[in-house]
Design a protein around this motif. Structure first.
Motif, short mmCIF file in Angstrom:
data_model
loop_
_atom_site.label_atom_id
_atom_site.label_comp_id
_atom_site.label_asym_id
_atom_site.label_seq_id
_atom_site.Cartn_x
_atom_site.Cartn_y
_atom_site.Cartn_z
N THR A 303 46.87 40.93 43.74
CA THR A 303 47.34 39.36 44.21
C THR A 303 45.85 38.84 44.78
OG1 THR A 303 47.89 40.04 46.40
CG2 THR A 303 49.12 39.54 44.36
N VAL A 304 44.96 39.49 44.78
CA VAL A 304 43.53 39.18 45.40
C VAL A 304 42.58 39.06 43.91
CG1 VAL A 304 41.25 39.89 46.14
CG2 VAL A 304 43.64 40.03 46.59
N PRO A 305 41.72 37.43 43.81
CA PRO A 305 41.17 37.50 42.00
C PRO A 305 39.72 38.39 42.21
CG PRO A 305 40.56 35.40 43.82
CD PRO A 305 42.28 36.11 43.88
N ASP A 306 39.21 38.97 43.65
CA ASP A 306 38.19 39.15 43.57
C ASP A 306 38.41 40.67 42.51
OD1 ASP A 306 35.92 40.74 43.81
OD2 ASP A 306 35.65 40.54 45.79
N VAL A 307 36.90 41.27 41.58
CA VAL A 307 37.20 41.93 40.93
C VAL A 307 37.04 43.23 41.39
CG1 VAL A 307 34.73 42.39 40.35
CG2 VAL A 307 35.75 43.06 38.46
N ASP A 308 36.26 43.06 42.50
CA ASP A 308 36.66 44.81 43.03
C ASP A 308 37.62 45.07 43.99
OD1 ASP A 308 32.93 44.74 42.27
OD2 ASP A 308 32.18 43.33 44.77
N VAL A 309 38.02 44.08 44.73
CA VAL A 309 39.72 44.96 45.34
C VAL A 309 40.68 45.24 43.97
CG1 VAL A 309 41.57 43.83 45.83
CG2 VAL A 309 39.04 42.79 46.78
N MET A 310 40.33 44.82 43.08
CA MET A 310 40.65 45.33 41.83
C MET A 310 40.97 46.58 41.35
SD MET A 310 41.06 46.56 38.25
CE MET A 310 39.55 44.79 37.04
N LEU A 311 39.34 47.07 41.39
CA LEU A 311 38.90 47.98 40.71
C LEU A 311 39.14 49.34 42.09
CD1 LEU A 311 34.77 47.22 39.76
CD2 LEU A 311 37.55 47.88 38.12
N ALA A 312 39.05 49.06 43.68
CA ALA A 312 39.83 49.59 44.43
C ALA A 312 41.18 50.03 44.14
CB ALA A 312 38.91 48.85 45.73
N ALA A 313 41.89 48.69 44.50
CA ALA A 313 43.47 48.83 44.05
C ALA A 313 43.32 49.86 43.08
CB ALA A 313 43.96 47.48 44.02
N ARG A 314 43.01 49.40 41.60
CA ARG A 314 43.42 50.59 40.58
C ARG A 314 43.14 51.57 40.74
NH1 ARG A 314 40.31 48.64 35.17
NH2 ARG A 314 38.58 50.12 36.25
N GLN A 315 42.02 52.33 41.63
CA GLN A 315 41.55 53.54 41.59
C GLN A 315 42.50 54.21 42.63
OE1 GLN A 315 37.24 54.86 42.95
NE2 GLN A 315 37.94 55.10 44.91
N ALA A 316 42.78 53.02 43.98
CA ALA A 316 43.85 54.05 44.91
C ALA A 316 45.11 54.21 43.97
CB ALA A 316 44.36 53.33 45.99
N VAL A 317 45.64 53.49 43.46
CA VAL A 317 46.70 54.24 42.68
C VAL A 317 46.65 55.04 41.84
CG1 VAL A 317 48.60 52.86 41.09
CG2 VAL A 317 48.32 51.44 42.47
N GLY A 318 45.95 55.46 41.15
CA GLY A 318 45.32 56.35 40.18
C GLY A 318 45.67 57.60 41.06
N PHE A 319 44.99 57.66 42.29
CA PHE A 319 44.45 58.92 42.98
C PHE A 319 45.72 58.81 43.61
CE2 PHE A 319 39.79 58.52 44.14
CZ PHE A 319 39.73 58.91 42.76
#
Length: 359
Positions: A303-319
């Protein structure tokens, strides 16, 4: 001219009556102009007041011409004097109409430009070009109107202007195309300076919007220069205006996974996404039988448009998926092939039970 002098000297009472009417009309119009300038604010709705600017550009000569024209309808001056007043009114009306039209168009453009001060330099250049174009058009129209009302045959002039305009347009159609494309970018605002845009196979940050080209700093560092027309001919994605980002994770698990674990898998994935901040779960579903895996798709939104936040969230979900699957005993699948040995009759044979044929 003699008739006019005779009327003035012989009908002095009517002349004074007409002069009084003209003076009264002029005074009334002047007071209306002053009241409009006093009542209308200089700024209106976040920009300069267009009506106040038009009132400020109302000429005294136009007020005098209107007052004299009104007075001639109340008295009966001689023919030459009446034609003189009519010609004065026509000239004053054409000039005043050109000034009003100019102020209206430029005022609307300035209001649009003031609403977006980030591109002040490009907008200032655009306003300069628009001012020249508007001045040429309105004063040409005013001149043609004046000449036509004075009895001049303007047909040839209009035809010549039309042919000349077509010739100039054909010769400089590329320049005009980029110019109007620049105006479309500046005032329609598909993107602005500082936005990250994606078009074709390129992505970068808009650094400058000019009258012919737009300069974009690509992600790899070089500056890309695109003609405005060619840029607008493509589909442009404005990445700065993303409100939330969608993340899709496709994965496969081994066919040996128990059915009850498969049933519970979407719920585990939803819990993993819900545990992350700034994430909204959308769906998790089985998508098909792969060559060596049971395929699933997980989709959620950051829900945050920042691409860095998206990359961090995708990594956290994957791990988190890796850890949770290890706890459940679920193994990720990878491309594998299994070979089976069969007898000539089709019966499967265990290769470990085959003994060497005696020599």
């Amino acid at each position: 001219m003699g008739d006019s002098l005779a009327w003035i000297t012989q009908d002095s009472g009517e002349v004074l009556f007409g002069a009084a009417i003209a003076a009264a009309l002029f005074a009334a119009l002047w007071l209306v102009k002053r009241a409009v300038l006093r009542l209308l604010p200089a700024e209106l709705g976040g920009g300069p007041s267009v009506l106040r600017a038009m009132a400020a550009r109302t000429l005294t000569l136009f007020l005098i011409a209107v007052a004299l024209d009104g007075a001639t309808h109340a008295v009966a001056p001689s023919g030459p004097l009446l034609r003189l007043v009519d010609n004065l009114f026509t000239i004053a009306l054409a000039v005043q109409g050109a000034l009003w039209l100019r102020e209206l168009v430029l005022g609307l453009v300035r209001r649009r430009a003031d609403a977006n001060p980030e591109d002040a330099r490009a907008v200032g250049s655009a306003i300069g070009v628009i001012t020249v174009l508007v001045n040429v058009v309105v004063w040409l129209l005013a001149a043609i109107l004046i000449l036509d009302n004075l009895g001049v045959n303007v047909t040839a002039l209009v035809a010549g202007l039309g042919v000349g305009g077509i010739a100039i347009g054909l010769a400089a159609q590329g320049i005009f195309s980029d110019l109007f494309a620049a105006l479309a970018i500046l005032f329609d605002r598909p993107f602005r300076v500082g936005d990250v845009i994606s078009y074709g196979t390129s992505t970068g940050t808009v650094e400058h919007i000019g009258l012919k080209t737009t300069r974009i700093r690509s992600l790899s560092g070089e500056q890309l220069v695109m003609a405005n027309t060619k840029l607008l001919d493509q589909q442009v994605a404005n990445l700065r205006r993303i409100e939330e980002r969608r993340v899709v994770l496709n994965f496969g698990i081994v066919y040996q996974t128990p059915p009850d674990v498969l049933d519970a898998l979407p719920g585990h994935l939803q819990a993993i996404v819900a545990a992350q901040s700034d994430c909204r779960f959308d769906r998790a579903a089985f998508t098909g039988f792969g060559p060596s895996s049971l395929d699933f798709e997980l989709m959620f939104f950051v829900t945050v448009p920042d691409v860095d936040v998206m990359l961090a969230a995708r990594q956290a979900v994957g791990f988190a998926m890796v850890r949770r699957f290890a706890e459940l005993g679920v193994a990720f699948a990878y491309p594998t092939q299994t070979s089976f040995t069969a007898a000539p009759g089709g019966q499967l044979i265990d290769p470990t039970q085959i003994t060497e044929r005696p020599r």
